[in-house]
Write an enzyme that holds these catalytic residues in place. Structure first.
Site, short mmCIF file in Angstrom:
data_model
loop_
_atom_site.label_atom_id
_atom_site.label_comp_id
_atom_site.label_asym_id
_atom_site.label_seq_id
_atom_site.Cartn_x
_atom_site.Cartn_y
_atom_site.Cartn_z
N ILE A 1 0.85 -1.19 0.00
CA ILE A 1 0.00 0.00 0.00
C ILE A 1 0.89 1.24 0.00
O ILE A 1 1.98 1.25 0.59
CB ILE A 1 -0.96 -0.01 1.22
CG1 ILE A 1 -2.01 1.10 1.14
CG2 ILE A 1 -0.20 0.02 2.53
CD1 ILE A 1 -3.12 0.99 2.19
N CYS A 2 0.42 2.29 -0.71
CA CYS A 2 1.10 3.59 -0.67
C CYS A 2 0.01 4.65 -0.57
O CYS A 2 -1.00 4.43 0.08
CB CYS A 2 2.02 3.78 -1.88
SG CYS A 2 1.17 3.78 -3.46
N ARG A 3 0.18 5.79 -1.22
CA ARG A 3 -0.85 6.83 -1.17
C ARG A 3 -2.01 6.48 -2.09
O ARG A 3 -3.15 6.50 -1.69
CB ARG A 3 -0.25 8.19 -1.53
CG ARG A 3 -1.27 9.32 -1.50
CD ARG A 3 -0.61 10.67 -1.80
NE ARG A 3 -1.62 11.72 -1.79
CZ ARG A 3 -2.33 12.09 -2.87
NH1 ARG A 3 -2.13 11.47 -4.02
NH2 ARG A 3 -3.22 13.05 -2.79
#
Length: 104
Positions: A60-62
């Site tokens: 997961i990231c932004r």
């Protein structure tokens, strides 16, 4: 690489997968998915061996782009069960899933 919705990603984590947040520490401290383990993309090549190979990984990231790059790197380096969370932390938060920080 597989992609899952935030709800599917949460189900994977509840089933034993590791949620790996690849944003930078300042982004992570502002808001992150509850239970996410921080491993910044900038440190991934040096530290990826810290991640377990015997458990599924949900990246997961932004918004989903950096985590996809991180996931591809892991797949190229011997990890078999890596999934990208589509929409990243933004989508996780919008889906009403538990977060730390932000307006939670």
């Amino acid at each position: 690489m597989k992609e899952v919705s935030p709800a599917e990603g949460q189900a994977l984590v509840q089933g034993g997968a590791v949620l790996v947040d690849v944003r930078e520490p300042n982004e992570y401290s502002e808001i992150h998915a509850e239970g996410a383990q921080l491993l910044p993309l900038s440190e991934l090549e040096a530290r990826y061996a810290e991640l377990p190979k015997d458990r599924p990984l949900v990246m997961i990231c932004r918004s989903g782009a950096r985590s996809a790059r991180a996931g591809e790197f892991l797949l190229q380096n011997g990890y078999a069960d890596v999934t990208n969370l589509a929409g990243g932390t933004l989508a996780w938060n919008e889906a009403g899933l538990p977060v730390v920080g932000g307006d939670a």
